[in-house]
Design an enzyme around this catalytic site. Sequence first.
Site, PDB file in Angstrom:
ATOM      1  N   SER A 255     -52.142 -38.460 -17.815  1.00 33.66           N
ATOM      2  CA  SER A 255     -52.109 -39.914 -17.982  1.00 33.66           C
ATOM      3  C   SER A 255     -50.655 -40.325 -18.082  1.00 33.66           C
ATOM      4  CB  SER A 255     -52.850 -40.257 -19.276  1.00 33.66           C
ATOM      5  OG  SER A 255     -52.713 -41.626 -19.587  1.00 33.66           O
TER       6      SER A 255
ATOM      7  N   TYR B 241     -55.621 -39.751 -28.104  1.00 36.07           N
ATOM      8  CA  TYR B 241     -55.651 -39.600 -26.646  1.00 36.07           C
ATOM      9  C   TYR B 241     -54.281 -39.134 -26.131  1.00 36.07           C
ATOM     10  CZ  TYR B 241     -56.138 -40.995 -21.709  1.00 36.07           C
ATOM     11  OH  TYR B 241     -56.157 -41.019 -20.331  1.00 36.07           O
TER      12      TYR B 241
ATOM     13  N   LYS C 121     -53.274 -35.721 -23.948  1.00 39.04           N
ATOM     14  CA  LYS C 121     -52.704 -35.757 -22.587  1.00 39.04           C
ATOM     15  C   LYS C 121     -51.324 -35.096 -22.556  1.00 39.04           C
ATOM     16  CE  LYS C 121     -56.302 -37.479 -20.580  1.00 39.04           C
ATOM     17  NZ  LYS C 121     -57.077 -36.743 -19.569  1.00 39.04           N
TER      18      LYS C 121
HETATM   19  N1  LIG Z   1     -58.644 -45.211 -15.896  1.00 35.58           N
HETATM   20  C1  LIG Z   1     -57.333 -45.086 -16.093  1.00 35.58           C
HETATM   21  O1  LIG Z   1     -56.564 -46.072 -16.004  1.00 35.58           O
HETATM   22  C2  LIG Z   1     -56.735 -43.749 -16.438  1.00 35.58           C
HETATM   23  C3  LIG Z   1     -55.349 -43.700 -16.678  1.00 35.58           C
HETATM   24  C4  LIG Z   1     -54.767 -42.484 -16.978  1.00 35.58           C
HETATM   25  C5  LIG Z   1     -55.539 -41.327 -17.007  1.00 35.58           C
HETATM   26  N2  LIG Z   1     -56.879 -41.397 -16.776  1.00 35.58           N
HETATM   27  C6  LIG Z   1     -57.636 -40.144 -16.808  1.00 35.58           C
HETATM   28  O2  LIG Z   1     -58.462 -40.061 -15.666  1.00 35.58           O
HETATM   29  C7  LIG Z   1     -59.663 -39.352 -15.977  1.00 35.58           C
HETATM   30  C8  LIG Z   1     -60.886 -40.196 -15.637  1.00 35.58           C
HETATM   31  O3  LIG Z   1     -60.848 -41.377 -16.421  1.00 35.58           O
HETATM   32  P1  LIG Z   1     -61.841 -42.616 -16.183  1.00 35.58           P
HETATM   33  O4  LIG Z   1     -61.026 -43.825 -16.411  1.00 35.58           O
HETATM   34  O5  LIG Z   1     -62.602 -42.421 -14.932  1.00 35.58           O
HETATM   35  O6  LIG Z   1     -62.812 -42.457 -17.460  1.00 35.58           O
HETATM   36  P2  LIG Z   1     -64.332 -42.961 -17.650  1.00 35.58           P
HETATM   37  O7  LIG Z   1     -64.583 -44.136 -16.791  1.00 35.58           O
HETATM   38  O8  LIG Z   1     -64.512 -43.107 -19.123  1.00 35.58           O
HETATM   39  O9  LIG Z   1     -65.197 -41.734 -17.099  1.00 35.58           O
HETATM   40  C9  LIG Z   1     -65.121 -40.502 -17.777  1.00 35.58           C
HETATM   41  C10 LIG Z   1     -66.039 -39.497 -17.102  1.00 35.58           C
HETATM   42  O10 LIG Z   1     -65.983 -38.282 -17.872  1.00 35.58           O
HETATM   43  C11 LIG Z   1     -67.319 -37.890 -18.197  1.00 35.58           C
HETATM   44  N3  LIG Z   1     -67.311 -37.160 -19.467  1.00 35.58           N
HETATM   45  C12 LIG Z   1     -66.905 -37.597 -20.677  1.00 35.58           C
HETATM   46  N4  LIG Z   1     -67.070 -36.641 -21.598  1.00 35.58           N
HETATM   47  C13 LIG Z   1     -67.588 -35.573 -20.952  1.00 35.58           C
HETATM   48  C14 LIG Z   1     -67.985 -34.274 -21.366  1.00 35.58           C
HETATM   49  N5  LIG Z   1     -67.887 -33.880 -22.639  1.00 35.58           N
HETATM   50  N6  LIG Z   1     -68.477 -33.425 -20.421  1.00 35.58           N
HETATM   51  C15 LIG Z   1     -68.596 -33.805 -19.135  1.00 35.58           C
HETATM   52  N7  LIG Z   1     -68.249 -35.014 -18.689  1.00 35.58           N
HETATM   53  C16 LIG Z   1     -67.746 -35.896 -19.595  1.00 35.58           C
HETATM   54  C17 LIG Z   1     -68.110 -39.209 -18.231  1.00 35.58           C
HETATM   55  O11 LIG Z   1     -69.471 -39.028 -17.931  1.00 35.58           O
HETATM   56  P3  LIG Z   1     -70.659 -38.882 -18.997  1.00 35.58           P
HETATM   57  O12 LIG Z   1     -70.498 -39.997 -19.974  1.00 35.58           O
HETATM   58  O13 LIG Z   1     -71.874 -38.920 -18.140  1.00 35.58           O
HETATM   59  O14 LIG Z   1     -70.442 -37.536 -19.602  1.00 35.58           O
HETATM   60  C18 LIG Z   1     -67.487 -39.940 -17.052  1.00 35.58           C
HETATM   61  O15 LIG Z   1     -68.059 -39.509 -15.839  1.00 35.58           O
HETATM   62  C19 LIG Z   1     -59.557 -39.010 -17.466  1.00 35.58           C
HETATM   63  O16 LIG Z   1     -59.013 -37.709 -17.615  1.00 35.58           O
HETATM   64  C20 LIG Z   1     -58.570 -40.032 -17.990  1.00 35.58           C
HETATM   65  O17 LIG Z   1     -57.943 -39.598 -19.163  1.00 35.58           O
HETATM   66  C21 LIG Z   1     -57.500 -42.586 -16.501  1.00 35.58           C
END
Ligand SMILES: NC(=O)c1ccc[n+]([C@@H]2O[C@H](COP(=O)([O-])OP(=O)(O)OC[C@H]3O[C@@H](n4cnc5c(N)ncnc54)[C@H](OP(=O)(O)O)[C@@H]3O)[C@@H](O)[C@H]2O)c1
Length: 234
Positions: A144, A157, A161
């Site tokens: 992140s 968080y 990261k």
């Molecule tokens: N969105 C952003 O702006 C952003 C920025 C920087 C970094 N990131 C990183 O990008 C990645 C994806 O983020 P996102 O924004 O797509 O998050 P999100 O919308 O909250 O989706 C998270 C995903 O992870 C799954 N998950 C959560 N806990 C889990 C577990 N214990 N086992 C298996 N699956 C699990 C959730 O599905 P279930 O609930 O079905 O388990 C969901 O599919 C993350 O690593 C996040 O830190 C995102």
Amino acid sequence: MSDRTPAKTAKIVVITGATRGLGRAMAERFMEAGHTVLGCGRGHAEIARLTRKYVKPHNFSTVDVSRDEQVQDWAKRLLAEYGPPDLLLNNAALINRNATLWEVPPDEFQRVVEVNVVGVANCVRHFVPAMVARKSGVIVNFSSGWGRSTAAEVAPYCATKWAIEGLTQALAQELPPGMAAIPLDPGIINTDMLQSCFGSSAASYPTAEVWSRTAVPFLLKLGPKQNGQPLSVK
Ligand SMILES: NC(=O)c1ccc[n+]([C@@H]2O[C@H](COP(=O)([O-])OP(=O)(O)OC[C@H]3O[C@@H](n4cnc5c(N)ncnc54)[C@H](OP(=O)(O)O)[C@@H]3O)[C@@H](O)[C@H]2O)c1
């Protein structure tokens, strides 16, 4: 969607957290391009929907990445059927509800660490030995901007990261030539996670679908030259 004609160099892509957000959008783009997606998430209902919609060779399984025994069973089953993945995308993560560090309940702090750090180590433990034996494959651990900078109210968080950056660079030093481990900052994308920390201003950022159209071609180009490099999707 039914089976697509495999891409010329069809890859086996493991994606954790494929039910929503970035993982779901990446899964759709990889499948559209003819690659095989092996995805997981915790939500039974969404995994069942994905399984109905995206038939074999794709595979979607209910797995909690923080549970080592679940990851072990999942990896064993997939490795037997598909062999080692070409791309292992450790994407699944949680964010704490906005709060000062001293207000975060112990179980919430622990859960964020269990999923974001222990979950990645569990997937490395059970998928990477087969990749090492074949001496090929790329591991991308989702970091992140908050793995390289910090902000108030998301200390748990941020801690996970920053851990991912260090864990991934150390892993990169352990891999044989021909492989790569890369910490990736995906950018800022309007997902459930962003809405949790940014509130209504999350709407001014790109959707996961739009982001994935740049991210997936970028991911497909990664190889041994990028081993250990902290990268960002631009
Ligand atoms: N969105 C952003 O702006 C952003 C920025 C920087 C970094 N990131 C990183 O990008 C990645 C994806 O983020 P996102 O924004 O797509 O998050 P999100 O919308 O909250 O989706 C998270 C995903 O992870 C799954 N998950 C959560 N806990 C889990 C577990 N214990 N086992 C298996 N699956 C699990 C959730 O599905 P279930 O609930 O079905 O388990 C969901 O599919 C993350 O690593 C996040 O830190 C995102």
